[in-house]
Design a protein around this motif. Structure first.
Motif, mmCIF file in Angstrom:
data_model
loop_
_atom_site.group_PDB
_atom_site.id
_atom_site.type_symbol
_atom_site.label_atom_id
_atom_site.label_comp_id
_atom_site.label_asym_id
_atom_site.label_seq_id
_atom_site.Cartn_x
_atom_site.Cartn_y
_atom_site.Cartn_z
ATOM 1 N N ALA A 75 15.512 -5.539 -6.501
ATOM 2 C CA ALA A 75 14.843 -6.316 -5.731
ATOM 3 C C ALA A 75 13.809 -7.465 -6.530
ATOM 4 N N ARG A 76 13.863 -8.461 -6.475
ATOM 5 C CA ARG A 76 12.926 -9.489 -7.010
ATOM 6 C C ARG A 76 11.763 -9.784 -6.179
ATOM 7 N N VAL A 77 10.501 -9.166 -6.575
ATOM 8 C CA VAL A 77 9.574 -9.634 -5.845
ATOM 9 C C VAL A 77 8.331 -10.208 -6.493
ATOM 10 N N PHE A 78 7.153 -10.440 -5.817
ATOM 11 C CA PHE A 78 6.023 -11.391 -6.625
ATOM 12 C C PHE A 78 5.370 -10.102 -7.402
ATOM 13 N N LYS A 79 4.823 -10.440 -8.593
ATOM 14 C CA LYS A 79 4.439 -9.796 -9.577
ATOM 15 C C LYS A 79 3.046 -9.517 -9.437
ATOM 16 N N ASN A 80 2.704 -8.427 -8.768
ATOM 17 C CA ASN A 80 1.197 -8.027 -8.400
ATOM 18 C C ASN A 80 1.099 -6.603 -8.667
ATOM 19 N N SER A 81 -0.100 -6.134 -8.671
ATOM 20 C CA SER A 81 -0.540 -4.861 -9.030
ATOM 21 C C SER A 81 0.403 -3.788 -8.534
ATOM 22 N N LEU A 82 0.829 -3.800 -7.274
ATOM 23 C CA LEU A 82 1.597 -2.691 -6.541
ATOM 24 C C LEU A 82 3.107 -2.836 -7.226
ATOM 25 N N SER A 83 3.540 -3.852 -7.568
ATOM 26 C CA SER A 83 5.010 -4.000 -7.920
ATOM 27 C C SER A 83 4.849 -3.466 -9.272
ATOM 28 N N LYS A 87 3.999 -7.124 5.580
ATOM 29 C CA LYS A 87 3.809 -8.255 6.511
ATOM 30 C C LYS A 87 2.451 -8.725 6.371
ATOM 31 N N VAL A 88 1.398 -7.746 6.146
ATOM 32 C CA VAL A 88 -0.086 -8.066 6.086
ATOM 33 C C VAL A 88 -0.148 -9.195 5.209
ATOM 34 N N VAL A 89 0.357 -8.993 3.747
ATOM 35 C CA VAL A 89 0.103 -10.192 2.818
ATOM 36 C C VAL A 89 0.256 -11.515 3.572
ATOM 37 N N TYR A 90 1.184 -11.907 4.321
ATOM 38 C CA TYR A 90 1.423 -12.953 5.036
ATOM 39 C C TYR A 90 0.235 -13.336 6.553
ATOM 40 N N ASP A 91 0.005 -12.018 6.761
ATOM 41 C CA ASP A 91 -1.042 -12.368 7.864
ATOM 42 C C ASP A 91 -2.351 -12.426 7.236
ATOM 43 N N ILE A 92 -2.932 -11.787 6.298
ATOM 44 C CA ILE A 92 -4.444 -12.097 5.827
ATOM 45 C C ILE A 92 -4.499 -13.030 4.602
ATOM 46 N N GLY A 93 -3.320 -13.200 3.820
ATOM 47 C CA GLY A 93 -3.580 -14.157 2.819
ATOM 48 C C GLY A 93 -3.874 -13.292 1.386
ATOM 49 N N ASP A 94 -3.536 -12.215 1.241
ATOM 50 C CA ASP A 94 -3.959 -11.290 0.109
ATOM 51 C C ASP A 94 -2.805 -10.870 -0.683
ATOM 52 N N PRO A 95 -2.437 -11.606 -1.679
ATOM 53 C CA PRO A 95 -1.041 -11.405 -2.518
ATOM 54 C C PRO A 95 -0.907 -9.988 -3.173
ATOM 55 N N GLU A 96 -2.185 -9.334 -3.243
ATOM 56 C CA GLU A 96 -2.281 -8.080 -3.781
ATOM 57 C C GLU A 96 -1.826 -6.769 -2.744
ATOM 58 N N TYR A 97 -1.937 -7.099 -1.789
ATOM 59 C CA TYR A 97 -2.186 -5.861 -0.529
ATOM 60 C C TYR A 97 -0.753 -5.228 -0.448
ATOM 61 N N GLY A 98 0.366 -5.864 -0.459
ATOM 62 C CA GLY A 98 1.733 -5.390 -0.449
ATOM 63 C C GLY A 98 2.717 -6.053 -1.361
ATOM 64 N N ILE A 99 4.191 -5.405 -1.209
ATOM 65 C CA ILE A 99 5.230 -6.038 -1.806
ATOM 66 C C ILE A 99 5.850 -7.232 -1.016
ATOM 67 N N TRP A 100 5.840 -8.227 -1.519
ATOM 68 C CA TRP A 100 6.717 -9.532 -0.986
ATOM 69 C C TRP A 100 7.594 -10.177 -1.805
ATOM 70 N N THR A 101 8.499 -10.535 -1.521
ATOM 71 C CA THR A 101 9.551 -11.462 -2.221
ATOM 72 C C THR A 101 9.333 -12.791 -2.430
ATOM 73 N N ALA A 102 9.932 -13.030 -3.827
ATOM 74 C CA ALA A 102 9.448 -14.750 -4.170
ATOM 75 C C ALA A 102 10.434 -14.728 -5.368
ATOM 76 N N GLY A 103 10.943 -15.869 -5.490
ATOM 77 C CA GLY A 103 12.025 -16.138 -6.671
ATOM 78 C C GLY A 103 11.277 -16.936 -7.760
ATOM 79 N N ILE A 104 11.892 -16.783 -8.866
ATOM 80 C CA ILE A 104 11.386 -17.575 -10.043
ATOM 81 C C ILE A 104 11.311 -18.913 -9.807
ATOM 82 N N VAL A 105 11.924 -19.572 -8.698
ATOM 83 C CA VAL A 105 11.950 -20.932 -8.532
ATOM 84 C C VAL A 105 10.405 -21.387 -8.224
ATOM 85 N N MET A 106 9.636 -20.374 -7.893
ATOM 86 C CA MET A 106 7.967 -20.774 -7.860
ATOM 87 C C MET A 106 7.486 -21.611 -8.939
#
Length: 363
Positions: free
Chosen positions: A271-279, A307-326
């Motif tokens: 799975a491709r996900v956003f690169k943060n401390s958790l991933s 889910k909380v990432v999207y709710d509170i706006g903390d990109p480090e809180y959990g795993i969330w998917t994103a593509g290299i199209v960023m």
């Protein structure tokens, strides 16, 4: 799954002059179908790369309706709803804000306790949905059920062999996902450039290009590679109507094509996900001597945290998917502005390429 293809017919919202009993979509792709123009339009939403433990939670009524109102095809993700009845409510909420076609995605997930796929499918059909996107393994029963009710079926694939199998099952459109995509790119690591060209060689059905698309250049390239449109997820996350926290949208704009990472490689469920401390921690555990089992990673990849990432706006809180199209995303427009811009850019590029063609001299 015990879906029957002989269920009583369900009334769908065709215009009065449509002939339901002989509608061609019952047997094959019908380009006069009310939803067909939406399917093949330049842009198609697909925010439904899912995993049982982390799921995109943005393919919801406000964004789906905004995309369809802008002329694209919004796709409501069934499994972001907790139950079939909740999906029924979401469909009605979407229909209350758009009179344009929209579809429903149903992804078959590898899980010990599978969702009520049959319930979700039946509710969507009962509510008059005529366009479905399927994904995952063994979708044959779902496809047969949807086709028995005259629906258009789009199936997502990451390999040509899976796409050809889906063609044999009777799907109308393929969504070809290259390695660039967010979420699950499969295990063969084939980039979109080659994968889409192979689709042009091998497939008989029309196909959408998915993975790495955000602008008119991508759309023009996809058309050149034989696609009838593009399928976008990460790009639509970063729009005004997207129901995720503004900080996450701004994080996407600030990120580059180097800010994703692959997890679950060693589990053959990449799975491709956003690169943060958790991933990065997940990858480190997978690479340790002896590797890791899913149980070792469960808490880190919890869907609740994602889910909380999207709710509170903390990109480090959990795993969330994103593509290299960023790397291509530079703003947060409305869906209407985005789709108009993509189409105008693509038209300009195609016209410019056409003008570069010079007649050969006749000797």
């Amino acid at each position: 799954m015990s879906l029957s293809t002989t269920s009583p017919p369900v009334r769908f919202p065709f215009s009065e002059d449509d002939n339901h009993s002989s509608h061609p979509a019952l047997a094959h792709t019908d380009t006069s179908h009310p939803g067909w123009n939406a399917v093949v339009r330049a842009s198609h939403i697909d925010i439904c790369e899912e995993h049982p433990k982390f799921t995109h939670r943005v393919g919801k009524p406000p964004l789906v309706a905004a995309i369809s109102n802008a002329g694209g095809l919004g796709i409501l993700t069934a499994l972001t709803q907790p139950s079939p009845d909740a999906l029924r409510t979401a469909i009605r909420e979407t229909r209350a804000t758009t009179d344009k076609p929209f579809g429903v995605n149903l992804t078959l997930l590898p899980t010990i306790n599978p969702p009520d796929y049959e319930g979700y499918a039946r509710v969507a059909v009962e509510e008059g949905i005529r366009i479905f996107e399927t994904a995952g393994n063994n979708p044959g029963k779902l496809i047969s059920f949807f086709k028995s009710h005259g629906c258009i079926v789009i199936h997502k694939c990451t390999t040509i062999r899976h796409a050809k199998s889906a063609e044999r099952m009777g799907v109308d459109v393929l969504s070809i996902d290259g390695f660039e995509c967010a979420g699950h790119p499969g295990e063969e690591d084939i980039g979109g450039l080659v994968l889409l060209a192979r689709a042009a060689q091998e497939l008989k059905k029309p196909y959408l290009a998915s993975g790495g698309f955000a602008d008119g250049r991508g759309l023009a390239a996809a058309i050149a590679l034989g696609a009838v449109g593009v399928n976008m997820g990460t790009r639509f996350m970063c729009t005004v109507e997207s129901p995720i926290h503004q900080i996450i949208k701004e994080k996407i704009v600030a990120s580059t094509e180097q800010d994703t990472i692959h997890i679950f490689r060693t589990l053959n469920n990449t799975a491709r996900v956003f690169k943060n401390s958790l991933s990065k921690q997940v990858v480190a555990l997978e690479r340790r001597p002896g590797g890791a089992q899913f149980a070792d990673l469960r808490d880190l990849v919890s869907g609740a945290r994602g889910k909380v990432v999207y709710d509170i706006g903390d990109p480090e809180y959990g795993i969330w998917t994103a593509g290299i199209v960023m790397g291509l995303i530079k703003d947060i427009p409305t869906c209407e502005v985005l789709l108009d811009r993509i189409e105008s850019e693509a038209e300009e590029i195609i016209e410019r390429m056409r003008k570069q063609i010079t007649p050969r001299a006749k000797l």
